[in-house]
Design a protein around this motif. Structure first.
Motif, PDB file in Angstrom:
ATOM      1  N   MET A   5       0.851  -1.179   0.000  1.00 31.88           N
ATOM      2  CA  MET A   5       0.000   0.000   0.000  1.00 31.88           C
ATOM      3  C   MET A   5       0.890   1.233   0.000  1.00 31.88           C
ATOM      4  N   SER A   6       0.640   2.157  -0.884  1.00 35.24           N
ATOM      5  CA  SER A   6       1.474   3.350  -0.982  1.00 35.24           C
ATOM      6  C   SER A   6       1.069   4.359   0.085  1.00 35.24           C
ATOM      7  N   THR A   7       2.051   5.148   0.508  1.00 35.64           N
ATOM      8  CA  THR A   7       1.754   6.177   1.492  1.00 35.64           C
ATOM      9  C   THR A   7       1.234   7.414   0.773  1.00 35.64           C
ATOM     10  N   PRO A   8       0.298   8.130   1.410  1.00 33.68           N
ATOM     11  CA  PRO A   8      -0.238   9.324   0.744  1.00 33.68           C
ATOM     12  C   PRO A   8       0.832  10.387   0.604  1.00 33.68           C
ATOM     13  N   SER A   9       0.697  11.216  -0.426  1.00 31.24           N
ATOM     14  CA  SER A   9       1.674  12.277  -0.637  1.00 31.24           C
ATOM     15  C   SER A   9       1.583  13.301   0.487  1.00 31.24           C
ATOM     16  N   ALA A  10       2.657  14.040   0.671  1.00 31.99           N
ATOM     17  CA  ALA A  10       2.685  15.075   1.706  1.00 31.99           C
ATOM     18  C   ALA A  10       1.637  16.147   1.416  1.00 31.99           C
ATOM     19  N   ALA A  11       1.464  16.492   0.148  1.00 32.17           N
ATOM     20  CA  ALA A  11       0.477  17.518  -0.205  1.00 32.17           C
ATOM     21  C   ALA A  11      -0.929  17.038   0.117  1.00 32.17           C
ATOM     22  N   ARG A  12      -1.243  15.790  -0.211  1.00 35.86           N
ATOM     23  CA  ARG A  12      -2.565  15.241   0.096  1.00 35.86           C
ATOM     24  C   ARG A  12      -2.809  15.267   1.599  1.00 35.86           C
ATOM     25  N   GLN A  13      -1.795  14.872   2.355  1.00 31.46           N
ATOM     26  CA  GLN A  13      -1.957  14.839   3.808  1.00 31.46           C
ATOM     27  C   GLN A  13      -2.127  16.247   4.374  1.00 31.46           C
ATOM     28  N   ARG A  14      -1.418  17.229   3.818  1.00 29.95           N
ATOM     29  CA  ARG A  14      -1.606  18.614   4.264  1.00 29.95           C
ATOM     30  C   ARG A  14      -3.023  19.092   4.008  1.00 29.95           C
ATOM     31  N   VAL A  15      -3.558  18.750   2.840  1.00 33.43           N
ATOM     32  CA  VAL A  15      -4.945  19.116   2.524  1.00 33.43           C
ATOM     33  C   VAL A  15      -5.892  18.462   3.513  1.00 33.43           C
ATOM     34  N   LEU A  16      -5.700  17.178   3.774  1.00 29.64           N
ATOM     35  CA  LEU A  16      -6.580  16.450   4.684  1.00 29.64           C
ATOM     36  C   LEU A  16      -6.453  16.968   6.110  1.00 29.64           C
ATOM     37  N   ASP A  17      -5.236  17.237   6.558  1.00 35.46           N
ATOM     38  CA  ASP A  17      -5.034  17.788   7.916  1.00 35.46           C
ATOM     39  C   ASP A  17      -5.686  19.163   8.049  1.00 35.46           C
ATOM     40  N   THR A  18      -5.524  19.988   7.030  1.00 35.04           N
ATOM     41  CA  THR A  18      -6.129  21.327   7.056  1.00 35.04           C
ATOM     42  C   THR A  18      -7.651  21.222   7.068  1.00 35.04           C
ATOM     43  N   ALA A  19      -8.192  20.375   6.205  1.00 32.83           N
ATOM     44  CA  ALA A  19      -9.641  20.186   6.155  1.00 32.83           C
ATOM     45  C   ALA A  19     -10.165  19.649   7.480  1.00 32.83           C
ATOM     46  N   THR A  20      -9.455  18.725   8.079  1.00 32.71           N
ATOM     47  CA  THR A  20      -9.874  18.152   9.364  1.00 32.71           C
ATOM     48  C   THR A  20      -9.968  19.239  10.419  1.00 32.71           C
ATOM     49  N   ARG A  21      -8.954  20.067  10.485  1.00 25.96           N
ATOM     50  CA  ARG A  21      -8.944  21.158  11.475  1.00 25.96           C
ATOM     51  C   ARG A  21     -10.093  22.129  11.232  1.00 25.96           C
ATOM     52  N   LEU A  22     -10.263  22.549   9.991  1.00 24.69           N
ATOM     53  CA  LEU A  22     -11.288  23.542   9.667  1.00 24.69           C
ATOM     54  C   LEU A  22     -12.708  22.971   9.730  1.00 24.69           C
ATOM     55  N   PHE A  23     -12.898  21.778   9.178  1.00 24.54           N
ATOM     56  CA  PHE A  23     -14.234  21.178   9.207  1.00 24.54           C
ATOM     57  C   PHE A  23     -14.704  20.970  10.634  1.00 24.54           C
ATOM     58  N   TYR A  24     -13.812  20.480  11.492  1.00 25.04           N
ATOM     59  CA  TYR A  24     -14.222  20.211  12.870  1.00 25.04           C
ATOM     60  C   TYR A  24     -14.488  21.514  13.624  1.00 25.04           C
ATOM     61  N   ALA A  25     -13.662  22.512  13.428  1.00 25.51           N
ATOM     62  CA  ALA A  25     -13.793  23.764  14.176  1.00 25.51           C
ATOM     63  C   ALA A  25     -14.940  24.641  13.684  1.00 25.51           C
ATOM     64  N   GLU A  26     -15.205  24.616  12.359  1.00 25.44           N
ATOM     65  CA  GLU A  26     -16.139  25.591  11.795  1.00 25.44           C
ATOM     66  C   GLU A  26     -17.340  24.985  11.070  1.00 25.44           C
ATOM     67  N   GLY A  27     -17.292  23.714  10.783  1.00 18.24           N
ATOM     68  CA  GLY A  27     -18.373  23.070  10.042  1.00 18.24           C
ATOM     69  C   GLY A  27     -17.963  22.835   8.602  1.00 18.24           C
ATOM     70  N   ILE A  28     -18.482  21.789   8.022  1.00 20.95           N
ATOM     71  CA  ILE A  28     -18.079  21.381   6.676  1.00 20.95           C
ATOM     72  C   ILE A  28     -18.554  22.363   5.619  1.00 20.95           C
ATOM     73  N   ARG A  29     -19.808  22.706   5.641  1.00 22.75           N
ATOM     74  CA  ARG A  29     -20.364  23.590   4.608  1.00 22.75           C
ATOM     75  C   ARG A  29     -19.813  25.007   4.708  1.00 22.75           C
ATOM     76  N   ALA A  30     -19.350  25.393   5.888  1.00 22.68           N
ATOM     77  CA  ALA A  30     -18.845  26.756   6.094  1.00 22.68           C
ATOM     78  C   ALA A  30     -17.448  26.963   5.511  1.00 22.68           C
ATOM     79  N   VAL A  31     -16.759  25.875   5.191  1.00 22.67           N
ATOM     80  CA  VAL A  31     -15.367  25.971   4.738  1.00 22.67           C
ATOM     81  C   VAL A  31     -15.292  25.592   3.263  1.00 22.67           C
ATOM     82  N   GLY A  32     -14.794  26.503   2.451  1.00 18.08           N
ATOM     83  CA  GLY A  32     -14.697  26.259   1.019  1.00 18.08           C
ATOM     84  C   GLY A  32     -13.347  25.713   0.596  1.00 18.08           C
ATOM     85  N   VAL A  33     -13.316  25.197  -0.611  1.00 19.65           N
ATOM     86  CA  VAL A  33     -12.095  24.626  -1.172  1.00 19.65           C
ATOM     87  C   VAL A  33     -10.989  25.677  -1.252  1.00 19.65           C
ATOM     88  N   ASP A  34     -11.318  26.905  -1.635  1.00 24.37           N
ATOM     89  CA  ASP A  34     -10.288  27.946  -1.757  1.00 24.37           C
ATOM     90  C   ASP A  34      -9.555  28.152  -0.439  1.00 24.37           C
TER      91      ASP A  34
END
Length: 196
Positions: A1-30
């Protein structure tokens, strides 16, 4: 199994922090792209759209919880395992930045039962229910599957109650309710060990 790229993990870590703190719909892709320090092309190479990112966010929470539970429960008796689960839940509810259950929060934003995000939430909840049922059966509790459903209900209520009120009081009430449900009594092992 390949490890996820650093960029993918940064996106996921950032989304996790923002989605949990502010809500999913409130946080946009930009915003996620900017805070993760990636380009839009990089984002879309790893996640064809926001919905795929949200599903990955839910699956990441699920994988982390399963991994932590597997590692922690391996060397414990069933009663110790139930005690540890209640204790860990109490620590989470009393921790800084607690905003409730990420699965319940996401379910409120994705009510369609057929949506991939909702199915990922259901998979996590089925795993949790099965785990609790197995632990209760190993303890010798009558009707372990029905009581596992009740434990999930207690957990859900505690997560919401702690987010809306006094987490320490909710933790104590949850510990007492679990101890009583499992048959350890209000002063049982689950109750005593779970207080923060």
């Amino acid at each position: 199994m390949s490890t996820p790229s650093a960029a993918r993990q940064r996106v996921l870590d950032t989304a996790t922090r923002l989605f949990y703190a502010e809500g999913i719909r409130a946080v946009g892709v930009d915003r996620i792209v900017t805070e993760a320090g990636v380009t839009r092309a990089t984002f879309y190479r790893h996640f064809p759209g926001k919905e795929e990112l949200v599903r990955a966010y839910i699956q990441e929470w699920d994988a982390r919880i399963r991994s932590e539970a597997g590692a922690a429960l391996a060397a414990l008796t069933p009663v110790q395992a139930l005690t540890m689960l209640v204790t860990r839940l109490g620590q989470e509810m009393c921790g800084p930045g607690f905003r409730g259950c990420p699965f319940i929060n996401a379910a409120a934003e994705y009510p369609d039962a057929g949506h991939p995000v909702t199915r990922a939430i259901a998979e996590h909840r089925a795993w949790l229910r099965t785990l609790l049922g197995e632990l209760l059966a190993a303890v010798g509790v009558p009707e372990p599957e029905r009581r596992a459903d009740l434990l999930v209900l207690l957990r859900d209520g505690a997560m919401v109650g702690a987010a809306l009120g006094d987490p320490a009081a909710v933790v104590a009430q949850l510990a007492d309710a679990v101890a009583e449900l499992v048959g350890l009594g209000p002063a049982g092992a689950v109750s005593g060990a779970a207080r923060p």
